[in-house]
Write a protein that holds these residues in place. Structure first.
Motif, PDB file in Angstrom:
ATOM      1  N   LEU A 291      21.292  78.993  31.671  1.00  0.00           N
ATOM      2  CA  LEU A 291      20.745  80.245  31.143  1.00  0.00           C
ATOM      3  C   LEU A 291      21.104  81.428  32.042  1.00  0.00           C
ATOM      4  O   LEU A 291      21.472  82.500  31.558  1.00  0.00           O
ATOM      5  N   VAL A 292      20.987  81.234  33.353  1.00  0.00           N
ATOM      6  CA  VAL A 292      21.305  82.314  34.291  1.00  0.00           C
ATOM      7  C   VAL A 292      22.769  82.732  34.142  1.00  0.00           C
ATOM      8  O   VAL A 292      23.092  83.923  34.051  1.00  0.00           O
ATOM      9  N   ALA A 293      23.675  81.745  34.100  1.00  0.00           N
ATOM     10  CA  ALA A 293      25.097  82.054  33.946  1.00  0.00           C
ATOM     11  C   ALA A 293      25.369  82.732  32.611  1.00  0.00           C
ATOM     12  O   ALA A 293      26.169  83.670  32.525  1.00  0.00           O
ATOM     13  N   LEU A 294      24.681  82.283  31.578  1.00  0.00           N
ATOM     14  CA  LEU A 294      24.892  82.835  30.237  1.00  0.00           C
ATOM     15  C   LEU A 294      24.508  84.301  30.167  1.00  0.00           C
ATOM     16  O   LEU A 294      25.256  85.140  29.655  1.00  0.00           O
ATOM     17  N   PHE A 295      23.336  84.644  30.689  1.00  0.00           N
ATOM     18  CA  PHE A 295      22.874  86.023  30.583  1.00  0.00           C
ATOM     19  C   PHE A 295      23.581  86.946  31.558  1.00  0.00           C
ATOM     20  O   PHE A 295      23.586  88.154  31.377  1.00  0.00           O
ATOM     21  N   ARG A 296      24.178  86.378  32.578  1.00  0.00           N
ATOM     22  CA  ARG A 296      24.972  87.200  33.495  1.00  0.00           C
ATOM     23  C   ARG A 296      26.417  87.315  33.037  1.00  0.00           C
ATOM     24  O   ARG A 296      27.237  87.938  33.692  1.00  0.00           O
ATOM     25  N   GLY A 297      26.735  86.642  31.933  1.00  0.00           N
ATOM     26  CA  GLY A 297      28.078  86.735  31.398  1.00  0.00           C
ATOM     27  C   GLY A 297      29.081  85.912  32.164  1.00  0.00           C
ATOM     28  O   GLY A 297      30.290  86.171  32.079  1.00  0.00           O
ATOM     29  N   ALA A 298      28.625  84.899  32.931  1.00  0.00           N
ATOM     30  CA  ALA A 298      29.546  84.071  33.697  1.00  0.00           C
ATOM     31  C   ALA A 298      30.443  83.285  32.756  1.00  0.00           C
ATOM     32  O   ALA A 298      30.018  82.852  31.688  1.00  0.00           O
ATOM     33  N   GLU A 299      31.683  83.068  33.162  1.00  0.00           N
ATOM     34  CA  GLU A 299      32.637  82.363  32.309  1.00  0.00           C
ATOM     35  C   GLU A 299      32.416  80.855  32.352  1.00  0.00           C
ATOM     36  O   GLU A 299      32.697  80.160  31.393  1.00  0.00           O
ATOM     37  N   ALA A 300      31.938  80.352  33.485  1.00  0.00           N
ATOM     38  CA  ALA A 300      31.777  78.906  33.622  1.00  0.00           C
ATOM     39  C   ALA A 300      30.318  78.561  33.808  1.00  0.00           C
ATOM     40  O   ALA A 300      29.546  79.341  34.365  1.00  0.00           O
TER      41      ALA A 300
END
Length: 319
Positions: A291-300
């Motif tokens: 979720l954290v990566a998703l909302f920060r727009g992380a690619e991986a």
């Protein structure tokens, strides 16, 4: 007998309500009594009032019990988190998602997560209500706004950044607003949930401006407003994460980029929350990192072996 063992025995006695009930679990009555007496002797205070028929906490006993319960729970959680690195990511993960963030951001991204962890299953409920996590057997939930005083751990997903946007077809018909004051001449899609209104607030270079807007479509449901804006019915103030994909696809266009938009005074940060009482299993860790990566727009996707979040990202409400 080490100190923590005696403390754990004391906790068991209090929770069981008697020496005999605590002893039935794993020890003898005399052993349990000796451990509690040894703890009292070391502290120099009586922790329990004893009689032939009842057992009750003294005032210092009550205070001591409340504090050591927190310590024991933290230790158990630390052990659980340490061993979670050896666990495989499998089984059912029960999550509660907000309607807007769940449908627009999280669910569309799940194929990537489930491809990485094929033994994981996700049971999803959609609601904007803050359900009791323990009573409803929820592993992870997404909440918006302040975190209440309760036994939960919260990790911030997104700040309360809002933007103004509309569809290309709307701007072709009505033009593009260049200043907040231009919105008085535009049709705006309005959110009618409690404590919201038709005043949009803007800030630039320390200057604040409030604009009273009007529109022909209003709703207390964010997805209705989003659909209306994408259909060309008007301009919308919305969380940036909610329209990230429509903007990337060209279905919506952001305007008034130089202004900070804050239509409702600072309440809308998004958090992933989970019960502190259960510790942090690997499947929960993996989903929260996702979720954290998703909302920060992380690619991986971030695996469970990621570095721990910063202090700014973790919020644990007081016991």
């Amino acid at each position: 007998m080490d100190e923590f063992t005696r403390i754990q025995t004391f906790i068991k006695v209090v929770e069981a309500g008697s020496f005999s009930a605590a002893a039935r679990r794993e020890s003898s009555i005399s052993s349990v009594a000796r451990q509690v007496k040894s703890l009292e002797d070391e502290l120099g205070v009586r922790l329990l009032n004893r009689s032939t028929r009842s057992l009750s906490l003294t005032e210092p006993g009550r205070r001591f019990y409340e504090r050591v319960c927190v310590i024991a729970n933290d230790l158990n959680n630390a052990k659980s988190e340490a061993t979670s690195f050896q666990e495989s990511v499998k089984g059912v993960l029960r999550v509660s998602l907000r309607v807007s963030s769940g449908t627009t951001i999280i669910v569309p991204a799940l194929p990537k997560l489930l491809e990485q962890y094929p033994d994981l299953s996700i049971d999803i409920s959609l609601t904007d209500e803050r359900l009791d996590l323990v009573a409803n057997n929820i592993d992870v939930a997404v909440w918006m706004g302040d975190i209440p005083d309760s036994e939960i751990v919260a990790r911030r997903l997104s700040p309360s950044q809002r933007i103004v946007c509309g569809s290309p077809s709307y701007f072709e018909r009505h033009g593009v607003p260049r200043m907040p004051s231009d919105l008085r001449e535009h049709n705006c899609v309005l959110f009618t949930a409690r404590s919201y209104g038709n005043v949009w607030r803007f800030t630039k270079d320390g200057q604040h401006e409030e604009i009273e807007v009007q529109g022909t479509v209003c709703s207390d449901n964010g997805l209705v407003l989003l659909s209306a804006a994408m259909s060309g019915l008007g301009l919308i103030v919305v969380h940036e994460w909610m329209v990230r994909l429509p903007i990337a696809q060209g279905a919506l266009v952001r305007v008034l980029n130089d202004f900070t938009v804050n239509p409702k005074a600072g309440d809308a940060e998004l958090y992933a929350v989970y019960p502190s009482s259960r510790g942090l299993s690997r499947k929960v860790r993996v989903f929260v990192d996702f979720l954290v990566a998703l909302f920060r727009g992380a690619e991986a996707l971030t695996d469970a072996g990621a570095l721990p979040p910063s202090r700014a990202d973790v919020k644990r409400a007081p016991a």
